[in-house]
Design a protein around this motif. Structure first.
Motif, PDB file in Angstrom:
ATOM      1  N   THR A  91     -58.350  -7.002  23.194  1.00  0.00           N
ATOM      2  CA  THR A  91     -58.211  -5.531  22.527  1.00  0.00           C
ATOM      3  C   THR A  91     -58.204  -5.532  21.238  1.00  0.00           C
ATOM      4  OG1 THR A  91     -56.028  -5.601  22.869  1.00  0.00           O
ATOM      5  CG2 THR A  91     -57.263  -4.671  24.852  1.00  0.00           C
ATOM      6  N   GLY A  92     -58.588  -4.199  20.722  1.00  0.00           N
ATOM      7  CA  GLY A  92     -58.244  -3.632  19.450  1.00  0.00           C
ATOM      8  C   GLY A  92     -59.673  -3.991  18.545  1.00  0.00           C
ATOM      9  N   TRP A  93     -60.916  -4.202  19.197  1.00  0.00           N
ATOM     10  CA  TRP A  93     -62.371  -4.330  18.350  1.00  0.00           C
ATOM     11  C   TRP A  93     -62.935  -3.291  18.331  1.00  0.00           C
ATOM     12  CZ3 TRP A  93     -62.181  -8.946  16.244  1.00  0.00           C
ATOM     13  CH2 TRP A  93     -61.371  -9.872  16.740  1.00  0.00           C
ATOM     14  N   ASP A  94     -62.872  -2.118  18.852  1.00  0.00           N
ATOM     15  CA  ASP A  94     -63.788  -0.936  18.979  1.00  0.00           C
ATOM     16  C   ASP A  94     -64.102  -0.449  17.510  1.00  0.00           C
ATOM     17  OD1 ASP A  94     -63.086   0.747  22.162  1.00  0.00           O
ATOM     18  OD2 ASP A  94     -62.562  -1.127  21.463  1.00  0.00           O
ATOM     19  N   VAL A 114     -64.150  -9.106  25.429  1.00  0.00           N
ATOM     20  CA  VAL A 114     -63.594  -7.829  24.886  1.00  0.00           C
ATOM     21  C   VAL A 114     -63.546  -6.568  25.619  1.00  0.00           C
ATOM     22  CG1 VAL A 114     -63.863  -8.773  22.433  1.00  0.00           C
ATOM     23  CG2 VAL A 114     -65.309  -6.855  23.394  1.00  0.00           C
ATOM     24  N   ASP A 115     -62.240  -6.081  25.741  1.00  0.00           N
ATOM     25  CA  ASP A 115     -62.342  -4.734  26.366  1.00  0.00           C
ATOM     26  C   ASP A 115     -62.837  -3.571  25.504  1.00  0.00           C
ATOM     27  OD1 ASP A 115     -58.820  -5.423  27.763  1.00  0.00           O
ATOM     28  OD2 ASP A 115     -60.929  -6.131  28.101  1.00  0.00           O
ATOM     29  N   ALA A 116     -64.033  -3.610  25.468  1.00  0.00           N
ATOM     30  CA  ALA A 116     -64.709  -2.528  24.549  1.00  0.00           C
ATOM     31  C   ALA A 116     -66.124  -2.199  25.334  1.00  0.00           C
ATOM     32  CB  ALA A 116     -65.068  -3.025  23.134  1.00  0.00           C
ATOM     33  N   PRO A 117     -66.302  -0.867  24.910  1.00  0.00           N
ATOM     34  CA  PRO A 117     -67.639  -0.316  25.463  1.00  0.00           C
ATOM     35  C   PRO A 117     -68.899  -1.458  25.124  1.00  0.00           C
ATOM     36  CG  PRO A 117     -66.760   1.436  24.209  1.00  0.00           C
ATOM     37  CD  PRO A 117     -65.847   0.123  23.986  1.00  0.00           C
TER      38      PRO A 117
END
Ligand code: AHR
Length: 317
Positions: A91-94, A114-117
Protein backbone atom coordinates in the motif's frame (compact mmCIF):
# COMPACT_ATOMS: atom_id res chain seq x y z
CA UNK A 1 3.85 8.41 -24.27
CA UNK A 2 6.77 10.86 -24.13
CA UNK A 3 8.12 12.32 -27.38
CA UNK A 4 11.35 10.39 -26.95
CA UNK A 5 9.49 7.12 -26.40
CA UNK A 6 7.40 7.84 -29.51
CA UNK A 7 10.60 8.40 -31.53
CA UNK A 8 12.02 5.16 -30.18
CA UNK A 9 8.68 3.40 -30.88
CA UNK A 10 8.82 4.69 -34.46
CA UNK A 11 12.41 3.49 -34.87
CA UNK A 12 11.60 0.12 -33.28
CA UNK A 13 8.57 -0.32 -35.56
CA UNK A 14 10.90 0.11 -38.54
CA UNK A 15 13.78 -1.98 -37.24
CA UNK A 16 12.65 -4.03 -34.24
CA UNK A 17 15.47 -6.57 -34.37
CA UNK A 18 18.24 -4.04 -34.13
CA UNK A 19 17.57 -3.59 -30.41
CA UNK A 20 16.55 0.01 -30.61
CA UNK A 21 15.94 -0.46 -26.87
CA UNK A 22 19.52 0.68 -26.73
CA UNK A 23 18.22 4.24 -26.53
CA UNK A 24 16.05 3.56 -23.54
CA UNK A 25 16.80 4.92 -20.11
CA UNK A 26 14.99 2.97 -17.40
CA UNK A 27 14.85 3.63 -13.67
CA UNK A 28 14.91 0.56 -11.37
CA UNK A 29 13.76 1.05 -7.78
CA UNK A 30 14.96 -2.06 -5.92
CA UNK A 31 13.97 -2.83 -2.32
CA UNK A 32 17.49 -3.60 -1.15
CA UNK A 33 19.31 -6.91 -0.65
CA UNK A 34 17.49 -8.56 2.24
CA UNK A 35 17.91 -12.04 0.74
CA UNK A 36 20.02 -14.05 -1.68
CA UNK A 37 17.04 -14.12 -4.01
CA UNK A 38 16.81 -10.31 -4.10
CA UNK A 39 20.52 -10.03 -4.83
CA UNK A 40 20.07 -12.46 -7.73
CA UNK A 41 17.13 -10.44 -9.06
CA UNK A 42 19.32 -7.32 -9.07
CA UNK A 43 22.12 -9.16 -10.88
CA UNK A 44 19.79 -10.61 -13.51
CA UNK A 45 17.99 -7.29 -14.06
CA UNK A 46 21.29 -5.53 -14.70
CA UNK A 47 22.32 -8.33 -17.08
CA UNK A 48 19.01 -8.16 -18.99
CA UNK A 49 19.32 -4.38 -19.35
CA UNK A 50 22.94 -4.58 -20.47
CA UNK A 51 22.09 -7.33 -22.96
CA UNK A 52 19.60 -4.92 -24.57
CA UNK A 53 21.85 -1.88 -24.34
CA UNK A 54 19.44 -0.20 -21.94
CA UNK A 55 20.76 2.56 -19.70
CA UNK A 56 19.57 1.30 -16.29
CA UNK A 57 19.48 3.76 -13.39
CA UNK A 58 19.57 1.61 -10.25
CA UNK A 59 18.29 2.84 -6.88
CA UNK A 60 18.68 0.71 -3.71
CA UNK A 61 15.98 1.68 -1.22
CA UNK A 62 17.55 -0.02 1.82
CA UNK A 63 14.14 -1.62 2.60
CA UNK A 64 12.42 1.76 2.98
CA UNK A 65 9.27 2.72 1.05
CA UNK A 66 10.03 6.44 1.44
CA UNK A 67 13.31 5.87 -0.40
CA UNK A 68 11.48 4.10 -3.21
CA UNK A 69 8.99 6.97 -3.51
CA UNK A 70 11.90 9.42 -3.59
CA UNK A 71 13.59 7.34 -6.31
CA UNK A 72 10.43 7.23 -8.43
CA UNK A 73 10.03 11.01 -8.16
CA UNK A 74 13.64 11.46 -9.21
CA UNK A 75 13.17 9.12 -12.19
CA UNK A 76 10.10 11.12 -13.26
CA UNK A 77 12.04 14.38 -12.91
CA UNK A 78 14.83 12.90 -15.05
CA UNK A 79 12.28 11.98 -17.73
CA UNK A 80 13.21 8.30 -17.94
CA UNK A 81 11.42 6.18 -20.55
CA UNK A 82 10.10 3.62 -18.07
CA UNK A 83 10.35 2.52 -14.45
CA UNK A 84 10.82 -0.92 -12.89
CA UNK A 85 9.53 -1.07 -9.30
CA UNK A 86 9.86 -3.90 -6.78
CA UNK A 87 7.45 -2.52 -4.16
CA UNK A 88 8.59 -3.27 -0.60
CA UNK A 89 4.99 -3.13 0.73
CA UNK A 90 1.58 -3.32 -0.99
CA UNK A 91 0.00 0.00 0.00
CA UNK A 92 0.86 3.71 -0.25
CA UNK A 93 1.78 3.95 -3.96
CA UNK A 94 -1.24 5.65 -5.56
CA UNK A 95 0.11 9.21 -5.43
CA UNK A 96 3.56 8.60 -6.88
CA UNK A 97 2.23 6.14 -9.48
CA UNK A 98 -0.27 8.82 -10.51
CA UNK A 99 2.64 11.25 -10.98
CA UNK A 100 4.45 8.77 -13.25
CA UNK A 101 1.26 8.22 -15.21
CA UNK A 102 0.78 11.97 -15.72
CA UNK A 103 4.35 12.10 -17.01
CA UNK A 104 3.41 9.23 -19.38
CA UNK A 105 6.16 7.03 -17.96
CA UNK A 106 5.10 3.35 -17.85
CA UNK A 107 5.76 1.57 -14.55
CA UNK A 108 6.29 -2.20 -14.40
CA UNK A 109 6.06 -4.01 -11.05
CA UNK A 110 8.59 -6.75 -10.36
CA UNK A 111 8.02 -9.78 -8.04
CA UNK A 112 5.53 -8.04 -5.73
CA UNK A 113 2.13 -6.43 -6.26
CA UNK A 114 0.50 -3.22 -5.00
CA UNK A 115 -3.01 -2.38 -3.79
CA UNK A 116 -3.50 0.38 -6.36
CA UNK A 117 -5.79 0.89 -9.39
CA UNK A 118 -4.47 -1.21 -12.30
CA UNK A 119 -4.38 1.78 -14.65
CA UNK A 120 -1.54 3.19 -12.54
CA UNK A 121 0.94 0.61 -13.81
CA UNK A 122 1.59 -1.09 -17.17
CA UNK A 123 1.91 -4.68 -15.88
CA UNK A 124 3.14 -6.75 -12.92
CA UNK A 125 5.62 -9.60 -13.45
CA UNK A 126 5.25 -11.90 -10.45
CA UNK A 127 4.79 -15.50 -9.43
CA UNK A 128 1.41 -16.64 -8.05
CA UNK A 129 2.25 -15.84 -4.44
CA UNK A 130 -0.86 -17.51 -3.01
CA UNK A 131 -0.12 -20.63 -5.05
CA UNK A 132 3.40 -20.80 -3.58
CA UNK A 133 1.96 -20.89 -0.08
CA UNK A 134 -0.63 -23.48 -1.10
CA UNK A 135 2.09 -25.74 -2.57
CA UNK A 136 4.03 -25.48 0.71
CA UNK A 137 0.89 -26.38 2.68
CA UNK A 138 0.03 -29.29 0.39
CA UNK A 139 3.58 -30.57 0.69
CA UNK A 140 3.32 -30.63 4.50
CA UNK A 141 -0.08 -32.37 4.32
CA UNK A 142 1.48 -35.14 2.22
CA UNK A 143 4.65 -35.27 4.32
CA UNK A 144 2.78 -35.69 7.61
CA UNK A 145 0.13 -38.05 6.20
CA UNK A 146 -2.35 -37.34 8.99
CA UNK A 147 0.19 -37.29 11.83
CA UNK A 148 -0.25 -34.46 14.40
CA UNK A 149 2.12 -31.61 13.58
CA UNK A 150 2.39 -28.19 15.23
CA UNK A 151 3.83 -25.64 12.83
CA UNK A 152 5.69 -22.39 13.38
CA UNK A 153 5.66 -19.77 10.60
CA UNK A 154 8.31 -17.20 9.69
CA UNK A 155 6.49 -14.46 7.78
CA UNK A 156 8.03 -12.10 5.28
CA UNK A 157 8.11 -8.30 5.52
CA UNK A 158 4.92 -7.04 7.18
CA UNK A 159 2.53 -5.50 4.65
CA UNK A 160 4.35 -6.96 1.65
CA UNK A 161 2.31 -8.89 -0.93
CA UNK A 162 4.41 -12.08 -0.60
CA UNK A 163 3.95 -12.13 3.19
CA UNK A 164 0.19 -11.56 2.89
CA UNK A 165 -0.37 -14.02 0.02
CA UNK A 166 2.04 -16.79 1.07
CA UNK A 167 0.39 -16.88 4.51
CA UNK A 168 -3.07 -17.06 2.93
CA UNK A 169 -1.98 -19.78 0.50
CA UNK A 170 -0.41 -21.96 3.20
CA UNK A 171 -3.52 -21.74 5.36
CA UNK A 172 -5.58 -22.76 2.33
CA UNK A 173 -3.18 -25.64 1.67
CA UNK A 174 -3.56 -27.13 5.16
CA UNK A 175 -7.24 -26.27 5.58
CA UNK A 176 -9.31 -29.33 6.50
CA UNK A 177 -6.28 -31.18 7.90
CA UNK A 178 -6.84 -30.75 11.64
CA UNK A 179 -3.64 -32.62 12.44
CA UNK A 180 -1.74 -29.54 11.21
CA UNK A 181 -1.89 -26.38 13.33
CA UNK A 182 0.07 -23.08 13.16
CA UNK A 183 1.02 -22.42 16.80
CA UNK A 184 3.37 -19.45 16.32
CA UNK A 185 3.64 -16.92 13.46
CA UNK A 186 5.87 -13.84 13.32
CA UNK A 187 7.78 -11.76 10.78
CA UNK A 188 11.45 -12.46 10.12
CA UNK A 189 11.56 -9.68 7.53
CA UNK A 190 12.91 -12.05 4.84
CA UNK A 191 16.43 -11.99 6.36
CA UNK A 192 18.69 -14.78 7.68
CA UNK A 193 19.52 -12.89 10.85
CA UNK A 194 15.89 -12.26 11.74
CA UNK A 195 14.97 -15.80 10.77
CA UNK A 196 17.48 -17.04 13.34
CA UNK A 197 16.40 -14.61 16.08
CA UNK A 198 12.68 -15.34 15.69
CA UNK A 199 13.22 -19.11 15.49
CA UNK A 200 15.23 -18.88 18.74
CA UNK A 201 12.25 -17.14 20.35
CA UNK A 202 9.86 -19.85 19.05
CA UNK A 203 12.13 -22.60 20.45
CA UNK A 204 12.33 -20.81 23.81
CA UNK A 205 8.61 -20.07 24.01
CA UNK A 206 7.26 -23.43 22.83
CA UNK A 207 10.13 -25.87 23.46
CA UNK A 208 11.86 -27.53 20.52
CA UNK A 209 10.25 -30.91 21.20
CA UNK A 210 6.83 -29.34 20.66
CA UNK A 211 7.61 -27.94 17.19
CA UNK A 212 7.07 -30.39 14.35
CA UNK A 213 7.56 -28.13 11.32
CA UNK A 214 8.71 -24.70 10.16
CA UNK A 215 7.09 -22.86 7.24
CA UNK A 216 9.28 -19.94 6.15
CA UNK A 217 8.13 -17.40 3.56
CA UNK A 218 11.66 -17.44 2.09
CA UNK A 219 14.75 -19.64 2.18
CA UNK A 220 17.00 -17.06 3.80
CA UNK A 221 14.88 -17.02 6.96
CA UNK A 222 14.86 -20.85 6.88
CA UNK A 223 18.68 -20.93 6.64
CA UNK A 224 18.87 -18.66 9.71
CA UNK A 225 16.34 -20.85 11.53
CA UNK A 226 18.36 -23.99 10.74
CA UNK A 227 21.24 -22.46 12.70
CA UNK A 228 18.98 -21.77 15.67
CA UNK A 229 17.57 -25.32 15.57
CA UNK A 230 21.06 -26.80 15.57
CA UNK A 231 22.17 -24.56 18.44
CA UNK A 232 19.14 -25.84 20.35
CA UNK A 233 20.53 -29.37 19.94
CA UNK A 234 17.88 -30.49 17.46
CA UNK A 235 18.15 -31.87 13.92
CA UNK A 236 16.73 -29.49 11.29
CA UNK A 237 14.92 -31.38 8.53
CA UNK A 238 14.34 -34.35 10.87
CA UNK A 239 13.21 -33.26 14.35
CA UNK A 240 11.71 -30.18 12.71
CA UNK A 241 10.58 -30.38 9.06
CA UNK A 242 11.35 -27.27 6.99
CA UNK A 243 9.54 -25.96 3.90
CA UNK A 244 10.29 -22.54 2.38
CA UNK A 245 10.27 -20.52 -0.86
CA UNK A 246 12.85 -19.15 -3.37
CA UNK A 247 15.20 -22.08 -4.14
CA UNK A 248 18.40 -20.21 -3.34
CA UNK A 249 21.63 -22.26 -3.54
CA UNK A 250 22.11 -22.50 0.24
CA UNK A 251 18.74 -24.14 0.82
CA UNK A 252 19.69 -26.83 -1.69
CA UNK A 253 22.94 -27.33 0.20
CA UNK A 254 20.90 -27.76 3.39
CA UNK A 255 18.50 -30.14 1.60
CA UNK A 256 21.45 -32.17 0.28
CA UNK A 257 22.57 -32.49 3.94
CA UNK A 258 19.03 -33.44 5.04
CA UNK A 259 18.71 -30.22 7.07
CA UNK A 260 15.73 -28.88 5.08
CA UNK A 261 12.97 -30.69 3.20
CA UNK A 262 11.36 -28.65 0.44
CA UNK A 263 11.46 -25.30 -1.36
CA UNK A 264 9.37 -23.65 -4.06
CA UNK A 265 11.42 -21.95 -6.75
CA UNK A 266 10.93 -18.26 -7.54
CA UNK A 267 12.79 -17.22 -10.68
CA UNK A 268 15.04 -14.16 -10.18
CA UNK A 269 14.48 -13.27 -13.84
CA UNK A 270 11.48 -10.97 -13.66
CA UNK A 271 13.22 -8.33 -15.80
CA UNK A 272 13.38 -10.47 -18.95
CA UNK A 273 9.58 -10.78 -19.35
CA UNK A 274 9.18 -7.18 -18.12
CA UNK A 275 11.55 -5.68 -20.70
CA UNK A 276 10.09 -7.87 -23.46
CA UNK A 277 6.64 -6.50 -22.58
CA UNK A 278 7.96 -2.94 -22.47
CA UNK A 279 9.71 -3.20 -25.83
CA UNK A 280 6.55 -4.62 -27.41
CA UNK A 281 4.49 -1.85 -25.82
CA UNK A 282 6.85 0.89 -27.06
CA UNK A 283 7.13 -0.56 -30.56
CA UNK A 284 3.49 -1.52 -31.16
CA UNK A 285 1.69 0.49 -28.46
CA UNK A 286 -0.16 -2.67 -27.44
CA UNK A 287 -0.44 -2.94 -23.66
CA UNK A 288 0.64 -6.29 -22.15
CA UNK A 289 -1.73 -8.22 -19.85
CA UNK A 290 -1.89 -6.66 -16.37
CA UNK A 291 -0.27 -9.75 -14.90
CA UNK A 292 2.65 -11.73 -16.38
CA UNK A 293 2.98 -14.84 -14.24
CA UNK A 294 6.29 -16.57 -13.66
CA UNK A 295 6.48 -20.31 -13.04
CA UNK A 296 6.75 -21.87 -9.56
CA UNK A 297 8.37 -25.28 -9.10
CA UNK A 298 8.57 -27.49 -6.00
CA UNK A 299 11.92 -29.09 -5.10
CA UNK A 300 12.13 -31.88 -2.50
CA UNK A 301 14.67 -34.39 -1.22
CA UNK A 302 13.85 -36.47 -4.31
CA UNK A 303 15.73 -33.91 -6.42
CA UNK A 304 19.53 -33.84 -6.84
CA UNK A 305 20.02 -30.90 -4.52
CA UNK A 306 23.82 -30.95 -4.64
CA UNK A 307 23.68 -30.56 -8.42
CA UNK A 308 21.11 -27.75 -8.13
CA UNK A 309 23.37 -26.02 -5.63
CA UNK A 310 26.33 -26.30 -8.01
CA UNK A 311 24.22 -24.99 -10.89
CA UNK A 312 22.97 -21.96 -8.97
CA UNK A 313 25.83 -20.99 -6.69
CA UNK A 314 27.41 -18.50 -9.13
CA UNK A 315 24.21 -16.84 -10.38
CA UNK A 316 24.44 -13.82 -8.10
CA UNK A 317 22.49 -15.14 -5.09
O1 AHR B 1 9.13 -10.68 -3.35
C1 AHR B 1 9.81 -11.85 -3.36
C2 AHR B 1 10.51 -12.09 -2.07
O2 AHR B 1 11.32 -10.99 -1.72
C3 AHR B 1 11.43 -13.30 -2.05
O3 AHR B 1 10.76 -14.49 -1.90
C4 AHR B 1 12.30 -12.96 -0.88
O4 AHR B 1 13.50 -13.67 -0.81
C5 AHR B 1 12.52 -11.48 -1.10
O5 AHR B 1 12.77 -10.82 0.07
Amino acid sequence: MTLKAMLIAGAMAIAPATGMAADLTIGFSQIGSESGWRAAETTVTKQEAEKRGINLKFADAQQKQENQIKALRSFVAQGVDAILLAPVVATGWDEVLQEAKEAEIPVILLDRTVDAPEDLYLTAVTSDLVHEGRVAGNWLVDEMAGEKCDVVELQGTTGSSPAIDRKKGFEEGIAGHDNLKIIRSQTGDFTRSQGKVVMESFLKAVGGANICALYAHNDDMAVGAIQAIKEAGLKPGQDIKIVSIDSVPDIHLAMAAGEANATIELTPNMAGPALDALEAYLSTNTAPPKWIQTESRLFTLKDDNKAIYEMKKDLGY
